[in-house]
Design an enzyme around this catalytic site. Structure first.
Site, PDB file in Angstrom:
ATOM      1  N   GLY A  90       0.852  -1.185   0.000  1.00  0.00           N
ATOM      2  CA  GLY A  90       0.000   0.000   0.000  1.00  0.00           C
ATOM      3  C   GLY A  90       0.882   1.227   0.000  1.00  0.00           C
ATOM      4  O   GLY A  90       2.109   1.120   0.058  1.00  0.00           O
ATOM      5  N   ARG A  93       4.230   5.671   2.016  1.00  0.00           N
ATOM      6  CA  ARG A  93       4.802   7.010   2.185  1.00  0.00           C
ATOM      7  C   ARG A  93       4.309   7.985   1.128  1.00  0.00           C
ATOM      8  O   ARG A  93       4.878   9.057   0.967  1.00  0.00           O
ATOM      9  CB  ARG A  93       6.312   6.936   2.141  1.00  0.00           C
ATOM     10  CG  ARG A  93       6.825   6.260   0.875  1.00  0.00           C
ATOM     11  CD  ARG A  93       8.264   6.521   0.718  1.00  0.00           C
ATOM     12  NE  ARG A  93       8.871   5.619  -0.230  1.00  0.00           N
ATOM     13  CZ  ARG A  93      10.127   5.698  -0.582  1.00  0.00           C
ATOM     14  NH1 ARG A  93      10.892   6.621  -0.064  1.00  0.00           N
ATOM     15  NH2 ARG A  93      10.620   4.862  -1.464  1.00  0.00           N
ATOM     16  N   LYS A 113       4.674  11.986  -2.815  1.00  0.00           N
ATOM     17  CA  LYS A 113       5.509  10.889  -2.294  1.00  0.00           C
ATOM     18  C   LYS A 113       6.462  11.432  -1.232  1.00  0.00           C
ATOM     19  O   LYS A 113       7.133  12.438  -1.463  1.00  0.00           O
ATOM     20  CB  LYS A 113       6.299  10.284  -3.457  1.00  0.00           C
ATOM     21  CG  LYS A 113       7.038   9.008  -3.135  1.00  0.00           C
ATOM     22  CD  LYS A 113       7.436   8.300  -4.424  1.00  0.00           C
ATOM     23  CE  LYS A 113       8.279   7.074  -4.179  1.00  0.00           C
ATOM     24  NZ  LYS A 113       8.625   6.417  -5.440  1.00  0.00           N
ATOM     25  N   ARG A 176       3.910  13.508  -7.952  1.00  0.00           N
ATOM     26  CA  ARG A 176       3.839  12.683  -9.161  1.00  0.00           C
ATOM     27  C   ARG A 176       2.468  12.827  -9.807  1.00  0.00           C
ATOM     28  O   ARG A 176       1.457  12.917  -9.117  1.00  0.00           O
ATOM     29  CB  ARG A 176       4.086  11.239  -8.740  1.00  0.00           C
ATOM     30  CG  ARG A 176       4.020  10.236  -9.859  1.00  0.00           C
ATOM     31  CD  ARG A 176       4.684   8.950  -9.451  1.00  0.00           C
ATOM     32  NE  ARG A 176       3.925   8.239  -8.444  1.00  0.00           N
ATOM     33  CZ  ARG A 176       4.396   7.189  -7.767  1.00  0.00           C
ATOM     34  NH1 ARG A 176       5.619   6.755  -7.962  1.00  0.00           N
ATOM     35  NH2 ARG A 176       3.650   6.585  -6.872  1.00  0.00           N
ATOM     36  N   ASP A 252       3.723  -4.708  -7.696  1.00  0.00           N
ATOM     37  CA  ASP A 252       3.173  -3.496  -7.073  1.00  0.00           C
ATOM     38  C   ASP A 252       3.757  -2.238  -7.702  1.00  0.00           C
ATOM     39  O   ASP A 252       3.284  -1.137  -7.425  1.00  0.00           O
ATOM     40  CB  ASP A 252       3.411  -3.497  -5.564  1.00  0.00           C
ATOM     41  CG  ASP A 252       4.868  -3.721  -5.201  1.00  0.00           C
ATOM     42  OD1 ASP A 252       5.395  -4.790  -5.539  1.00  0.00           O
ATOM     43  OD2 ASP A 252       5.485  -2.824  -4.603  1.00  0.00           O
ATOM     44  N   ASN A 253       4.773  -2.396  -8.536  1.00  0.00           N
ATOM     45  CA  ASN A 253       5.344  -1.234  -9.223  1.00  0.00           C
ATOM     46  C   ASN A 253       4.957  -1.198 -10.702  1.00  0.00           C
ATOM     47  O   ASN A 253       5.521  -0.427 -11.472  1.00  0.00           O
ATOM     48  CB  ASN A 253       6.871  -1.250  -9.100  1.00  0.00           C
ATOM     49  CG  ASN A 253       7.332  -0.998  -7.664  1.00  0.00           C
ATOM     50  OD1 ASN A 253       6.592  -0.441  -6.859  1.00  0.00           O
ATOM     51  ND2 ASN A 253       8.527  -1.424  -7.343  1.00  0.00           N
ATOM     52  N   ASP A 262       7.095   4.140 -10.365  1.00  0.00           N
ATOM     53  CA  ASP A 262       7.832   3.835  -9.136  1.00  0.00           C
ATOM     54  C   ASP A 262       9.324   3.651  -9.399  1.00  0.00           C
ATOM     55  O   ASP A 262       9.817   2.547  -9.549  1.00  0.00           O
ATOM     56  CB  ASP A 262       7.259   2.586  -8.438  1.00  0.00           C
ATOM     57  CG  ASP A 262       6.341   2.992  -7.299  1.00  0.00           C
ATOM     58  OD1 ASP A 262       5.867   4.155  -7.306  1.00  0.00           O
ATOM     59  OD2 ASP A 262       6.093   2.175  -6.408  1.00  0.00           O
TER      60      ASP A 262
HETATM   61  P1  AMP Z   1       9.042   0.414  -3.238  1.00  0.00           P
HETATM   62  O1  AMP Z   1      10.148  -0.587  -3.159  1.00  0.00           O
HETATM   63  O2  AMP Z   1       9.512   1.847  -3.118  1.00  0.00           O
HETATM   64  O3  AMP Z   1       8.181   0.214  -4.422  1.00  0.00           O
HETATM   65  O4  AMP Z   1       8.163   0.209  -1.936  1.00  0.00           O
HETATM   66  C1  AMP Z   1       7.581  -1.024  -1.560  1.00  0.00           C
HETATM   67  C2  AMP Z   1       6.627  -0.777  -0.419  1.00  0.00           C
HETATM   68  O5  AMP Z   1       7.295  -0.235   0.711  1.00  0.00           O
HETATM   69  C3  AMP Z   1       5.497   0.189  -0.745  1.00  0.00           C
HETATM   70  O6  AMP Z   1       4.355  -0.237  -0.063  1.00  0.00           O
HETATM   71  C4  AMP Z   1       6.017   1.500  -0.179  1.00  0.00           C
HETATM   72  O7  AMP Z   1       4.990   2.404   0.131  1.00  0.00           O
HETATM   73  C5  AMP Z   1       6.734   1.025   1.082  1.00  0.00           C
HETATM   74  N1  AMP Z   1       7.811   1.940   1.487  1.00  0.00           N
HETATM   75  C6  AMP Z   1       8.995   2.156   0.868  1.00  0.00           C
HETATM   76  N2  AMP Z   1       9.729   3.056   1.557  1.00  0.00           N
HETATM   77  C7  AMP Z   1       9.012   3.420   2.632  1.00  0.00           C
HETATM   78  C8  AMP Z   1       9.208   4.322   3.722  1.00  0.00           C
HETATM   79  N3  AMP Z   1      10.319   5.026   3.842  1.00  0.00           N
HETATM   80  N4  AMP Z   1       8.224   4.421   4.629  1.00  0.00           N
HETATM   81  C9  AMP Z   1       7.101   3.720   4.527  1.00  0.00           C
HETATM   82  N5  AMP Z   1       6.841   2.857   3.541  1.00  0.00           N
HETATM   83  C10 AMP Z   1       7.778   2.699   2.600  1.00  0.00           C
HETATM   84 MG    MG Z   2       6.539   0.783  -5.100  1.00  0.00          MG
END
Ligand code: AMP
Ligand code: MG
Length: 487
Positions: A90, A93, A113, A176, A252-253, A262
């Site tokens: 989800g 951030r 973001k 974004r 998810d991306n 993403d």
């Molecule tokens: P990502 O690898 O950036 O696509 O993130 C994968 C998941 O981790 C997604 O649900 C992001 O919202 C969550 N996420 C990544 N970085 C953070 C952060 N610093 N704080 C909270 N959630 C994060």
């Molecule tokens: Mg992501």
């Protein structure tokens, strides 16, 4: 042209309700300031570019202020990460602030973001650092300028808020824009949590808002899935043709619209390297440059699985079967154009592969080689470029083949060849080391380099006076930068 308070909202995703997203307010950054804004992205919202310099702009996109009509929501989704299923992800951030529609009637999601913690933050702090926000901003706008479908970026807002990664950094937010932030993982979430009603609601939402033409087809959901397959095949063909490595192709991306989405440890290839892995936590090379093609299909199969309540397995399989041939057709078409060819011949695939193999073995700069190939006639260009190769006999054989192929292709002047090739072969790409230079300056408070680099990347095919330094191979320190996954 609109002022900031003249944006008009129509929050269609928020109206789906609490099963799909949660109301969360942004958590403001300390001392918000404009790092960089994209005039082209502002134009998508009909915004007057001058408003970027106002303090209200930094306050809005630094989480201090909100339009009365905005409805900030954190979306829930799940997804396959590195091949394994994670049942709940989800917006950890990021927040969907709302959907704005412009004078042309297009809807744009405003997604902030780095806006603080949400119910989906898991172990994270809800923040994004300046470094990764600048990278996402530059990549979104650079890909768009190259003609590669991508989410867009309106601005980066910097701050004095400390954020802890491997070391202490500063928090930032990137705003974004996309027509939708719905991912493959949204469908997976409702499928695996066994919520058929919400899943049907989601499918209707995507069909009505984003694929309305599929409504006319006998099987609208199948038509929509086919369209998603086609868009992904085309997007990934463009990544491969331009040397873009995404790095984290988890489901998810992956956008339901077939846009690049993403941005994490992405990279553009400098030297051509089919095996390049830009994400240094990707120890097995699942998302290596050449693996992006089969992974694209793998991800579509994961989406297909989540769509089995709506579409028969046989029909899904048939649609998935379109991916590779479509990918290959798009890729070959682009590569032909990059080589300056206007006609198609059976053997063109091996002509392209032969060149890539030679480049791989000699560590030749992918972007500059193709750009220079169009600078002169085929005859003169290969003579000049020959020195870049170690396997001279191999290159000479390829060059003979290429010259003969160009001769068969048609009768055109060098001026025409150059114009046609330069229109598809960029001079400027977002090399990691260029991003790194701009980030280092920005981290010390000087945003001029980020802004200049952004300007240059907005016109990647046009030679720009005084910008030669952006069209060079990386210096030694910039060749194999390890881009941290923590962003
Ligand atoms: P990502 O690898 O950036 O696509 O993130 C994968 C998941 O981790 C997604 O649900 C992001 O919202 C969550 N996420 C990544 N970085 C953070 C952060 N610093 N704080 C909270 N959630 C994060
Ligand atoms: Mg992501």
């Amino acid at each position: 042209m609109k002022a900031l308070d003249e944006l008009t909202f129509d929050n269609r995703f928020a109206r789906l309700g609490d099963a799909f997203s949660t109301h969360v307010l942004p958590e403001p950054l300390d001392a918000p300031r404009l790092v960089v804004a994209s005039k082209a992205a502002m134009a998508l919202l009909d915004l007057d570019p001058a408003v970027a310099e106002t303090s209200v702009f930094a306050e809005l996109f630094g989480g201090h202020k909100l339009w009365a009509e905005a409805e900030p929501r954190a979306m829930v989704y799940s997804g396959h990460q590195f091949g394994g299923y994670t049942p709940q992800l989800g917006d950890g951030r990021g927040l969907l602030l709302g959907e704005v529609y412009n004078e042309a009637g297009e809807h744009w999601d405003l997604h902030l973001k780095g806006a603080g913690m949400t119910p989906y933050s898991r172990m994270g702090d809800g923040r994004a650092v300046l470094r990764s926000s600048i990278r996402e901003f530059l990549a979104s706008e650079a890909l768009h300028a190259l003609g590669i479908p991508s989410s867009r970026a309106l601005c980066v807002i910097g701050s004095s808020t400390p954020v802890w990664r491997e070391k202490q950094e500063r928090g930032a937010m990137v705003l974004r824009l996309a027509h939708s932030h719905i991912r493959f993982g949204h469908f997976e979430y409702f499928y695996y949590t066994k919520k058929p009603e919400q899943q049907a609601e989601l499918a209707e939402h995507v069909l009505n808002l984003h694929y309305p033409e599929c409504r006319e087809q006998p099987e609208p959901y199948l038509a929509m899935f086919r369209e998603i397959v086609e868009r992904n095949a085309e997007m990934i063909a463009k990544w491969q043709a331009y040397g873009f490595c995404h790095g984290v192709m988890n489901t998810d991306n992956m956008s339901i619209l077939g846009i690049t989405f993403d941005f994490g440890p992405f990279a553009f290839l400098d030297d051509f390297d089919a095996h390049f892995i830009c994400n240094h936590s990707d120890h097995e090379g699942r998302y290596s440059f050449s693996n992006q093609v089969p992974i694209g299909q793998w991800n579509l199969s994961a989406l297909a699985q989540a769509l089995t309540p709506f579409i028969s397995v046989d029909a899904l399989k048939e649609a998935l079967g379109l991916y590779l041939p479509l990918y290959q057709a798009h890729y070959l078409d682009l590569m032909r154009r990059r080589l300056g060819l206007t006609t198609a011949e059976e053997d063109d695939q091996t002509l392209v592969e032969g060149l890539l193999k030679l480049m791989q073995n000699s560590g030749v700069d992918y972007t500059l080689f193709l750009r220079r190939l169009g600078d002169e006639s085929a005859e003169l260009a290969v003579k000049r470029l020959r020195d870049d190769f170690v396997d001279l006999a191999g290159f000479d054989a390829w060059a003979e083949r290429y010259k003969a192929r160009v001769a068969r292709d048609g009768d055109y002047t060098q001026g025409q060849r150059r114009e046609r090739m330069h229109a598809v072969n960029p001079l400027y790409i977002l090399r990691n080391y260029l991003a790194q230079n701009a980030i280092a300056a920005a981290e010390s408070g000087d945003y001029s380099e980020v802004r200049r680099l952004h300007e240059v990347l907005c016109k990647p095919f046009e030679e720009q006076a005084g910008m030669e330094q952006y069209a060079q191979r990386p210096p030694d320190w910039g060749k194999h930068l390890e881009i941290s996954c923590s962003s």
